[in-house]
Design a protein around this motif. Structure first.
Motif, PDB file in Angstrom:
ATOM      1  N   THR A   4       0.821  -1.215   0.000  1.00 29.27           N
ATOM      2  CA  THR A   4       0.000   0.000   0.000  1.00 29.27           C
ATOM      3  C   THR A   4       0.857   1.269   0.000  1.00 29.27           C
ATOM      4  OG1 THR A   4      -0.271  -0.213   2.375  1.00 29.27           O
ATOM      5  CG2 THR A   4      -2.097  -0.979   1.020  1.00 29.27           C
ATOM      6  N   SER A   5       1.980   1.233   0.728  1.00 22.15           N
ATOM      7  CA  SER A   5       2.891   2.394   0.683  1.00 22.15           C
ATOM      8  C   SER A   5       3.990   2.187  -0.344  1.00 22.15           C
ATOM      9  CB  SER A   5       3.528   2.638   2.057  1.00 22.15           C
ATOM     10  OG  SER A   5       4.505   1.643   2.311  1.00 22.15           O
ATOM     11  N   GLY A   6       4.314   0.918  -0.600  1.00 24.64           N
ATOM     12  CA  GLY A   6       5.400   0.602  -1.535  1.00 24.64           C
ATOM     13  C   GLY A   6       6.775   0.737  -0.901  1.00 24.64           C
ATOM     14  N   LEU A   7       6.811   1.112   0.369  1.00 22.10           N
ATOM     15  CA  LEU A   7       8.093   1.327   1.041  1.00 22.10           C
ATOM     16  C   LEU A   7       8.251   0.360   2.211  1.00 22.10           C
ATOM     17  CD1 LEU A   7       8.070   5.233   1.425  1.00 22.10           C
ATOM     18  CD2 LEU A   7       8.942   3.904  -0.504  1.00 22.10           C
ATOM     19  N   ILE A   8       9.495  -0.046   2.456  1.00 30.03           N
ATOM     20  CA  ILE A   8       9.787  -0.845   3.644  1.00 30.03           C
ATOM     21  C   ILE A   8      10.703  -0.002   4.522  1.00 30.03           C
ATOM     22  CG2 ILE A   8      10.802  -2.983   4.525  1.00 30.03           C
ATOM     23  CD1 ILE A   8      10.241  -4.252   1.797  1.00 30.03           C
ATOM     24  N   ASP A   9      10.217   0.331   5.705  1.00 29.75           N
ATOM     25  CA  ASP A   9      10.964   1.219   6.614  1.00 29.75           C
ATOM     26  C   ASP A   9      11.414   2.497   5.908  1.00 29.75           C
ATOM     27  OD1 ASP A   9      10.677  -0.613   8.653  1.00 29.75           O
ATOM     28  OD2 ASP A   9      12.521  -1.683   8.137  1.00 29.75           O
ATOM     29  N   GLY A  10      10.528   3.052   5.119  1.00 24.26           N
ATOM     30  CA  GLY A  10      10.819   4.327   4.455  1.00 24.26           C
ATOM     31  C   GLY A  10      11.686   4.215   3.216  1.00 24.26           C
ATOM     32  N   LYS A  11      12.110   3.003   2.891  1.00 23.63           N
ATOM     33  CA  LYS A  11      12.983   2.834   1.721  1.00 23.63           C
ATOM     34  C   LYS A  11      12.261   2.085   0.610  1.00 23.63           C
ATOM     35  CE  LYS A  11      17.239   2.916   4.357  1.00 23.63           C
ATOM     36  NZ  LYS A  11      18.181   2.101   5.078  1.00 23.63           N
ATOM     37  N   VAL A  12      12.676   2.371  -0.623  1.00 23.21           N
ATOM     38  CA  VAL A  12      12.040   1.722  -1.766  1.00 23.21           C
ATOM     39  C   VAL A  12      12.639   0.331  -1.973  1.00 23.21           C
ATOM     40  CG1 VAL A  12      11.681   1.834  -4.269  1.00 23.21           C
ATOM     41  CG2 VAL A  12      11.535   3.930  -2.903  1.00 23.21           C
ATOM     42  N   ASP A  13      11.767  -0.672  -1.902  1.00 26.62           N
ATOM     43  CA  ASP A  13      12.155  -2.039  -2.244  1.00 26.62           C
ATOM     44  C   ASP A  13      11.581  -2.295  -3.642  1.00 26.62           C
ATOM     45  OD1 ASP A  13      12.716  -5.028  -1.597  1.00 26.62           O
ATOM     46  OD2 ASP A  13      10.605  -4.990  -2.152  1.00 26.62           O
ATOM     47  N   GLU A  14      12.415  -2.768  -4.561  1.00 29.87           N
ATOM     48  CA  GLU A  14      12.014  -2.795  -5.969  1.00 29.87           C
ATOM     49  C   GLU A  14      10.713  -3.570  -6.221  1.00 29.87           C
ATOM     50  OE1 GLU A  14      14.952  -2.358  -9.468  1.00 29.87           O
ATOM     51  OE2 GLU A  14      14.691  -4.490  -9.145  1.00 29.87           O
ATOM     52  N   LEU A  15      10.641  -4.820  -5.768  1.00 29.23           N
ATOM     53  CA  LEU A  15       9.439  -5.624  -6.046  1.00 29.23           C
ATOM     54  C   LEU A  15       8.217  -5.026  -5.351  1.00 29.23           C
ATOM     55  CD1 LEU A  15       7.844  -8.013  -7.094  1.00 29.23           C
ATOM     56  CD2 LEU A  15       8.838  -9.435  -5.309  1.00 29.23           C
ATOM     57  N   THR A  16       8.357  -4.640  -4.097  1.00 32.14           N
ATOM     58  CA  THR A  16       7.234  -4.048  -3.357  1.00 32.14           C
ATOM     59  C   THR A  16       6.754  -2.779  -4.068  1.00 32.14           C
ATOM     60  OG1 THR A  16       8.197  -4.891  -1.325  1.00 32.14           O
ATOM     61  CG2 THR A  16       6.524  -3.195  -1.086  1.00 32.14           C
ATOM     62  N   ALA A  17       7.707  -1.991  -4.547  1.00 30.99           N
ATOM     63  CA  ALA A  17       7.370  -0.741  -5.235  1.00 30.99           C
ATOM     64  C   ALA A  17       6.638  -1.016  -6.545  1.00 30.99           C
ATOM     65  CB  ALA A  17       8.652   0.048  -5.509  1.00 30.99           C
ATOM     66  N   VAL A  18       7.070  -2.026  -7.266  1.00 33.49           N
ATOM     67  CA  VAL A  18       6.411  -2.334  -8.545  1.00 33.49           C
ATOM     68  C   VAL A  18       4.995  -2.862  -8.289  1.00 33.49           C
ATOM     69  CG1 VAL A  18       6.524  -3.730 -10.650  1.00 33.49           C
ATOM     70  CG2 VAL A  18       8.595  -2.692  -9.764  1.00 33.49           C
ATOM     71  N   VAL A  19       4.820  -3.661  -7.242  1.00 32.53           N
ATOM     72  CA  VAL A  19       3.464  -4.137  -6.908  1.00 32.53           C
ATOM     73  C   VAL A  19       2.580  -2.944  -6.531  1.00 32.53           C
ATOM     74  CG1 VAL A  19       2.086  -5.525  -5.285  1.00 32.53           C
ATOM     75  CG2 VAL A  19       4.193  -6.463  -6.244  1.00 32.53           C
TER      76      VAL A  19
END
Lengths: 282, 115
Positions: free
Chosen positions: A208-223
């Protein structure tokens, strides 16, 4: 029993993945296993084997030559991608016949999920990501937590959906207020139970945020982007029609071209139609 | 069938399937207009990246009229409460409007609606 404890109990009782998945995982974990042995396990489930071949031949994977056997499919797509396809097929089958409430239709839910899978993979491929194995699966399973609520807490979830519509808030916000737990957290707990890859669990938990601990994780961001795109294109129905604005940090980090969506539009629609046909209709 | 192309790929005599619209919703070039190489420069000055042209197999039913684009845009705008901040978000919104326009046309065909 309060709702949180009820949910934890539900997750304990939640269906395990079909035997074929655990057998496959065991065979693949053994470094001495051969491609033929993996193929033999898949062939024990003819329905799954036949669908794997159809998906492998669909434009989603963009293979030039026609795949005629499971052995060939493993050769071209690799162990992980084949295993992920089988998980996706089995999970969809497991929940396709879940009881349908007026507000929530599992077929439309899966259409949305398949769209997110297709778009996640299309964007990853466009970006030139070398390890695309988990992209399709992460997209397909990103909302798996909602199914838990629908299947085991239908009445409470109807309240959540109504609250979301009446107050024009996201489903996640409504879940948080009414249930005290969101589908992203519940989805992660299912991912843990099913021993899904960490990258897939992260995408489920943080899409929903696309971020993990405020950082961009590529796969999470693309989802995250794919989920919004599927909503923009009205592919399936995830429970509400809201379209969130993408996270600006993700645009900056991924540096995607300005005309990404125009370029991918035809591919997305074509891949989506074919995948829905394979996963849901036959 | 309509086709989205980048303005660099515009060729003489291509026909616009959908109007070119400014970020304020003003129609800059109406649908049905013939495009020429010379349009590229002016489209660039308007910061337009892509246009929707009629495909080679287009027929009357494949066209997207201004009225349908307007309907699609209105339907889409109801669902978002944010403004695009960059070109990629504009592109995302654009494909959303095109998809809705196609859905309206398909439904029209099924119900015998002939625009």
């Amino acid at each position: 029993m309060d709702i949180i404890n009820k949910i934890l109990q539900i997750i304990t009782d939640f269906p395990t993945l079909p035997t074929i998945y655990s057998t496959l995982s065991d065979v693949m974990a053994n470094p001495r296993s051969t491609q033929q042995e993996v193929a033999s396990v898949i062939m024990t489930d003819q329905a799954a084997a036949s669908k794997v071949l159809r998906v492998a031949n669909s434009p989603v994977f963009g293979l030039i030559s026609r795949i005629e056997s499971i052995n060939q499919a493993i050769f071209f797509l690799g162990f992980e991608e084949i295993k992920n396809l089988i998980i996706a097929l089995k999970i969809i089958d497991l929940f396709k016949k879940s009881k349908i409430s007026d507000q929530f239709n599992p077929v439309e839910f899966w259409k949305h999920s398949i769209a997110v899978g297709v778009i996640t993979r299309a964007i990853g491929s466009y970006m030139g990501v070398s390890e695309l194995d988990n992209y399709f699966l992460a997209g397909i399973l990103h909302d798996i937590g909602k199914l838990l609520f629908i299947r085991y807490m239908e009445n409470e979830y109807v309240d959540v959906l109504n609250y979301s519509i009446d107050n024009n808030v996201t489903i996640r916000e409504a879940e948080s207020r009414i249930l005290g737990i969101t589908h992203t957290t519940a989805g992660d707990l299912i991912g843990e139970k099913w021993k899904l890859p960490y990258s897939v669990r992260n995408a489920i938990k943080y899409h929903t945020s696309g971020l993990i601990d405020g950082k961009v994780d590529e796969l999470t961001a693309v989802v995250h982007i794919a989920n919004i795109t599927a909503r923009v294109l009205e592919l399936g129905y995830p429970g509400d029609r809201l379209i969130h604005q993408p996270n600006m940090l993700i645009w900056e980090k991924l540096a995607l071209p300005d005309n990404l969506f125009s370029n991918l539009y035809n591919k997305i629609i074509n891949d989506y139609n074919q995948s829905v046909n394979i996963f849901l209709l036959r | 069938m309509s086709e989205i192309i980048q303005i660099e790929n515009i060729e003489d005599n291509m026909i616009l399937a959908e109007p070119v619209v400014s970020s304020f919703g003003q129609i800059l070039i109406p649908a049905g207009s013939e495009l020429y190489e010379s349009h590229k420069r002016i489209l660039k000055t308007w910061n337009i990246k892509v246009v929707v042209i009629k495909g080679k197999d287009s027929d009357q039913t494949g066209e997207i009229s201004e009225e349908i684009i307007k309907l699609a845009r209105n339907r889409f705008i109801e669902r978002i409460n944010w403004e695009p901040r960059n070109a990629i978000e504009k592109d995302l919104i654009n494909i959303g409007i095109i998809k809705i326009a196609h859905s309206i046309i398909e439904k029209g065909k099924l119900s015998g609606y002939n625009k």
